[in-house]
Design an enzyme around this catalytic site. Structure first.
Site, PDB file in Angstrom:
ATOM      1  CE  LYS A 112      -3.196   2.196   3.177  1.00  0.00           C
ATOM      2  NZ  LYS A 112      -3.971   1.961   4.386  1.00  0.00           N
ATOM      3  CG  ASN A 115       1.913  10.046   1.180  1.00  0.00           C
ATOM      4  OD1 ASN A 115       2.535   9.662   2.172  1.00  0.00           O
ATOM      5  ND2 ASN A 115       2.397  10.938   0.352  1.00  0.00           N
ATOM      6  CB  CYS A 116      -3.086   5.205   0.082  1.00  0.00           C
ATOM      7  SG  CYS A 116      -2.641   5.777  -1.561  1.00  0.00           S
ATOM      8  CG  LEU A 117      -6.160   8.252   4.467  1.00  0.00           C
ATOM      9  CD1 LEU A 117      -7.343   9.198   4.669  1.00  0.00           C
ATOM     10  CD2 LEU A 117      -5.281   8.268   5.698  1.00  0.00           C
TER      11      LEU A 117
END
Length: 117
Positions: A112, A115-117
């Site tokens: 993942k 910076n991705c939630l």
């Protein structure tokens, strides 16, 4: 390379592929086009040539920088590799709704993006 605990398994061609709670591969070495197709099918997504082009860009980015790109670097990388028309957020959003960087990385067998939630 194990990234986290196995939450569930995906069965591909007689092999059990470990996934984390968000559906990312636990072992990146388990990735194959068949794995990408199976992950996409879970979301009722059919991978087209345009999807595969972006998946290739994602995998190339990872091989160069040892990280999955967040959205801005993804847009830039796609634009450089595939041309200005494909290197736009709107194009990527059509291919990978919700979060192109996160969904694309998952289908490409990458971790993942940070910076991705």
């Amino acid at each position: 390379m194990a990234s986290s605990e196995i939450y569930r398994y995906l069965s591909i061609e007689g092999k059990k592929i470990g996934l984390d709670p968000e559906g990312f591969l636990v072992d990146m070495g388990d990735w194959s086009p068949a794995v990408a197709e199976a992950l996409a099918a879970e979301e009722e997504r059919i991978l087209t040539e345009d999807h595969w082009e972006v998946i290739e860009v994602l995998r190339d980015f990872y091989s160069r920088y040892e990280m999955a790109p967040a959205m801005r670097p993804l847009v830039k990388s796609v634009g450089l590799a595939l041309g200005a028309e494909k290197g736009k957020s709107l194009h990527l959003m059509r291919l990978f709704p919700d979060s192109p960087a996160k969904v694309g990385a998952r289908l490409a067998g990458l971790p993942k993006p940070a910076n991705c939630l």
